[in-house]
Every structure is written in structure tokens, then in C-alpha cells.
Design an enzyme around this catalytic site. Structure first.
Site, mmCIF file in Angstrom:
data_model
loop_
_atom_site.group_PDB
_atom_site.id
_atom_site.type_symbol
_atom_site.label_atom_id
_atom_site.label_comp_id
_atom_site.label_asym_id
_atom_site.label_seq_id
_atom_site.Cartn_x
_atom_site.Cartn_y
_atom_site.Cartn_z
ATOM 1 N N GLY A 148 -24.672 24.052 -27.048
ATOM 2 C CA GLY A 148 -24.943 25.301 -27.765
ATOM 3 C C GLY A 148 -26.376 25.411 -28.257
ATOM 4 O O GLY A 148 -26.867 26.511 -28.514
ATOM 5 N N ALA A 162 -23.200 22.601 -30.376
ATOM 6 C CA ALA A 162 -22.181 23.018 -31.330
ATOM 7 C C ALA A 162 -21.611 21.751 -31.957
ATOM 8 O O ALA A 162 -21.686 20.670 -31.365
ATOM 9 C CB ALA A 162 -21.093 23.800 -30.607
HETATM 10 N N1 CAA Z 1 -21.933 17.675 -33.185
HETATM 11 C C1 CAA Z 1 -21.674 16.938 -34.280
HETATM 12 N N2 CAA Z 1 -22.427 15.895 -34.689
HETATM 13 C C2 CAA Z 1 -23.489 15.584 -33.943
HETATM 14 C C3 CAA Z 1 -23.815 16.285 -32.778
HETATM 15 C C4 CAA Z 1 -22.998 17.386 -32.401
HETATM 16 N N3 CAA Z 1 -23.247 18.146 -31.349
HETATM 17 N N4 CAA Z 1 -24.931 15.732 -32.231
HETATM 18 C C5 CAA Z 1 -25.274 14.706 -33.043
HETATM 19 N N5 CAA Z 1 -24.420 14.619 -34.075
HETATM 20 C C6 CAA Z 1 -24.430 13.657 -35.171
HETATM 21 C C7 CAA Z 1 -23.916 12.291 -34.705
HETATM 22 O O1 CAA Z 1 -22.506 12.258 -34.706
HETATM 23 C C8 CAA Z 1 -24.558 11.383 -35.728
HETATM 24 O O2 CAA Z 1 -23.798 11.459 -36.907
HETATM 25 P P1 CAA Z 1 -23.476 10.107 -37.740
HETATM 26 O O3 CAA Z 1 -24.848 9.611 -38.177
HETATM 27 O O4 CAA Z 1 -22.637 10.599 -38.876
HETATM 28 O O5 CAA Z 1 -22.789 9.169 -36.790
HETATM 29 C C9 CAA Z 1 -25.897 12.054 -36.016
HETATM 30 O O6 CAA Z 1 -25.768 13.416 -35.579
HETATM 31 C C10 CAA Z 1 -27.047 11.429 -35.245
HETATM 32 O O7 CAA Z 1 -26.694 11.400 -33.883
HETATM 33 P P2 CAA Z 1 -26.653 10.060 -32.998
HETATM 34 O O8 CAA Z 1 -26.435 8.861 -33.863
HETATM 35 O O9 CAA Z 1 -25.684 10.291 -31.883
HETATM 36 O O10 CAA Z 1 -28.170 10.038 -32.465
HETATM 37 P P3 CAA Z 1 -28.685 9.396 -31.102
HETATM 38 O O11 CAA Z 1 -30.173 9.415 -31.198
HETATM 39 O O12 CAA Z 1 -28.013 8.106 -30.815
HETATM 40 O O13 CAA Z 1 -28.220 10.435 -29.955
HETATM 41 C C11 CAA Z 1 -27.866 12.598 -28.971
HETATM 42 C C12 CAA Z 1 -28.729 11.731 -29.946
HETATM 43 C C13 CAA Z 1 -28.082 12.132 -27.526
HETATM 44 C C14 CAA Z 1 -28.337 14.047 -29.131
HETATM 45 C C15 CAA Z 1 -26.376 12.454 -29.367
HETATM 46 O O14 CAA Z 1 -26.245 12.704 -30.762
HETATM 47 C C16 CAA Z 1 -25.456 13.383 -28.636
HETATM 48 O O15 CAA Z 1 -25.132 13.168 -27.486
HETATM 49 N N6 CAA Z 1 -25.006 14.483 -29.327
HETATM 50 C C17 CAA Z 1 -24.069 15.396 -28.767
HETATM 51 C C18 CAA Z 1 -24.737 16.317 -27.793
HETATM 52 C C19 CAA Z 1 -23.716 17.255 -27.149
HETATM 53 O O16 CAA Z 1 -22.796 16.835 -26.459
HETATM 54 N N7 CAA Z 1 -23.888 18.571 -27.387
HETATM 55 C C20 CAA Z 1 -23.025 19.582 -26.857
HETATM 56 C C21 CAA Z 1 -21.895 19.892 -27.786
HETATM 57 S S1 CAA Z 1 -20.655 20.900 -27.023
HETATM 58 C C22 CAA Z 1 -21.224 22.475 -27.161
HETATM 59 O O17 CAA Z 1 -22.318 22.722 -27.597
HETATM 60 C C23 CAA Z 1 -20.239 23.516 -26.690
HETATM 61 C C24 CAA Z 1 -20.818 24.874 -26.518
HETATM 62 O O18 CAA Z 1 -21.373 25.205 -25.482
HETATM 63 C C25 CAA Z 1 -20.632 25.856 -27.550
#
Ligand code: CAA
Length: 262
Positions: A112, A67
Site C-alpha cells: 500500500g 498497509a
Molecule cells: N505492517 C505492520 N507492521 C509493519 C509493517 C507493515 N506493513 N512493516 C513493518 N512493520 C513493523 C514490523 O513489524 C516491526 O515492528 P516490531 O518492531 O514491533 O517488530 C517494525 O515495523 C520494523 O520492521 P522490521 O523489524 O521488519 O524492519 P526490517 O528492517 O527488518 O524490515 C521491511 C523492513 C523489509 C520493510 C519489513 O518490515 C517488511 O517486510 N514489512 C512488510 C512489508 C509488506 O509486506 N508490505 C505490504 C503489506 S500488504 C499491503 O500493503 C496490502 C495492500 O495492498 C493494501
């Protein structure tokens, strides 16, 4: 209907490939994407020409990275509940529509995103797939159905380990855990998923739909809405807590969170 975040392709007989396309945020699910998905799947659930749906992510890096944290960061408890309910509506369509849904996980399937994959009937993955429920590291819990559905795939103790630790699982481990049915090289994922879908779409649609309904009913589904509502309420109640604010702010600021214990 035109969509900003969805790309579709059709293959005979009756196979629909549905790609979530928001590659700048690794296909993360914000409210707009969820609304498009809900409208699209509601229509497709009734479309007699569509026999099997394959859900995947655009690009080679992510299925869905969760999400949208930037959007969730500002939410209050009520908005948190509502957001979880939006996710549940999409997941329930994937799980309960009278035609098979296959998740073709082509990279990160986190939070999500993993929850949309486990709402599908089964999952196939590319070798670079990564699964995980990292929500507790953001000061919240899974909100799109993992507290209910993950155990169906991997068993309760493993679901607990994965949700409590937020540990990420790569494709081969996911295969060993029973989370995914098959792992393919990245360039073979979609062709193989289509072949699999074809082996289903050539059967009697009515018989497959009935089998899906019974498999769902027998494996669980009793009290589905009640349990999902309990998850949405618990998810929402964490919004505004010190740890939710810190966890999501830390992600956006690209640093490690300093939790206080909620
Ligand atoms: N929400 C918003 N933006 C996100 C995102 C997310 N879940 N995942 C990635 N992005 C964005 C990053 O912020 C980044 O944006 P910018 O270029 O503007 O900075 C872009 O996508 C690329 O991501 P990264 O630079 O972080 O890429 P990476 O290769 O270094 O890392 C990753 C990849 C490990 C997937 C990392 O992006 C990450 O940890 N993302 C979050 C994953 C996460 O925590 N997901 C769970 C969300 S909570 C949820 O889902 C609640 C629920 O149950 C409903």
C-alpha cells in the site's frame, strides 16, 4: 486540526510537505492513518494557498512499508473490502485533486506504500528507496490500486512481473523502469523535491490543474471507480482464506509462510 500521524511543513510559494509519521511501524498505514490522510487531503484539495503537495515518510528508513499487516491479519472479507476502499479514497485524492502531488520516496515503499506513491502525479526517490508489491507473499493481492496504476508507470508486462513475484526494486532500477523520475542522495531528496515543486508552483495554478485533469483523462481514468471497486472486492474475497491467514500470521510471527494455494 491536530494529527497524530501527519507532520506538515510549508515552503513558499504554496508548497506543502506532508510526512506520514508512524516510524515504529515504518509508517505502515492502519485505519487511523488512512482516516487522517483522507480528512487532511480533502481539506487541502480545496485550499487555494496550497499549490503542490509533496508526500513523504518520516525518518530515513521508510516512505510507507505498506498497509498495516497486524491490523489486516484479523479482517474478514467484508472488512477487507472496506479497508481497500479506505485506501482507494486516499489514493484517489492524491491522483485526482486539482493540484500536483509528488511522492518523495525516502526508503521502503511496499504494498500500500508503493500504491500511494503511484497515486501521486510522479515520484522522486532517494538512493536507498526500495519499491515492491509483496502482497501475493501474504496470500492477498494489491488492494490500494496497483492492479490498475502500476502498469501506467512501468507497462503491463513489468507490472505483471512485479505483482506476481513480489520482487523488490531498488532506486536505480526503478529509475530505469520509469517508475521514478529522479533519484537523489538521501539528504538531497526533500530539497530537490521542493525545487521541483517550486518550478510548478510558480506557473498558473489554473493551467496546471487543467493540464493534470486532461493528462489523467487521456491516459486512462475511464471506469476508474468501477475498476477500483473490482480490485477492492477481489482483495476482500481473499480474507479468511487459508493463505491470507497463514501469510499474515507468518509476517507477524517473523517466519516464512507455508502456503496451501488459497
Ligand atoms: N505492517 C505492520 N507492521 C509493519 C509493517 C507493515 N506493513 N512493516 C513493518 N512493520 C513493523 C514490523 O513489524 C516491526 O515492528 P516490531 O518492531 O514491533 O517488530 C517494525 O515495523 C520494523 O520492521 P522490521 O523489524 O521488519 O524492519 P526490517 O528492517 O527488518 O524490515 C521491511 C523492513 C523489509 C520493510 C519489513 O518490515 C517488511 O517486510 N514489512 C512488510 C512489508 C509488506 O509486506 N508490505 C505490504 C503489506 S500488504 C499491503 O500493503 C496490502 C495492500 O495492498 C493494501
Amino acid at each position: 486540526m491536530t494529527h497524530k500521524y501527519l507532520v506538515t511543513e510549508s515552503f513558499d510559494p504554496g508548497i506543502l510537505l506532508l510526512k506520514i509519521s508512524r516510524t515504529e511501524a515504518l509508517n505502515a498505514l492502519n485505519s487511523d492513518v488512512l482516516r487522517e490522510l483522507k480528512d487532511f487531503l480533502t481539506e487541502e484539495a480545496q485550499n487555494p494557498k496550497t499549490r503542490v503537495i509533496i508526500l513523504t515518510g518520516d525518518g530515513t528508513k521508510a516512505f510507507i512499508a505498506g498497509a498495516d499487516i497486524s491490523e489486516m491479519k484479523e479482517k474478514n472479507p467484508e472488512e477487507g473490502v472496506f479497508f481497500a476502499q479506505m485506501g482507494h479514497e486516499v489514493a484517489k485524492l492524491l491522483e485526482l485533486m486539482p493540484k500536483p502531488t509528488i511522492a518523495a520516496v525516502n526508503g521502503y515503499a511496499l504494498g500500500g506504500g508503493a500504491e500511494m506513491a503511484i497515486a501521486c502525479d510522479f515520484i522522486v526517490a532517494s538512493e536507498n528507496a526500495v519499491f515492491g508489491q509483496p502482497e501475493v507473499g501474504l496470500g492477498v493481492i494489491p488492494g490500494f490500486g496497483a492492479t490498475l496504476r502500476l502498469a501506467k508507470f512501468v507497462g503491463l508486462p513489468r507490472a505483471k512481473e512485479l505483482i506476481f513475484s513480489g520482487r523488490k526494486v531498488r532506486a536505480q532500477e526503478a529509475l530505469a523502469l520509469g517508475l521514478v523520475n529522479h533519484v537523489y542522495p538521501q539528504d538531497q531528496l526533500i530539497p530537490q523535491a521542493i525545487e521541483l515543486a517550486r518550478s510548478i508552483s510558480q506557473q498558473s495554478a489554473g493551467a496546471v490543474a487543467r493540464a493534470k485533469q486532461l493528462l489523467n483523462e487521456f491516459s486512462e481514468s475511464s471506469g476508474l471507480n468501477f475498476k477500483l471497486d473490482a480490485e477492492a472486492q477481489a482483495f476482500g474475497r481473499l480474507f479468511g482464506s487459508a493463505d491470507q491467514v497463514e501469510g499474515m500470521t507468518a509476517f507477524v510471527e517473523k517466519r516464512k509462510p507455508q502456503f496451501q494455494g488459497l
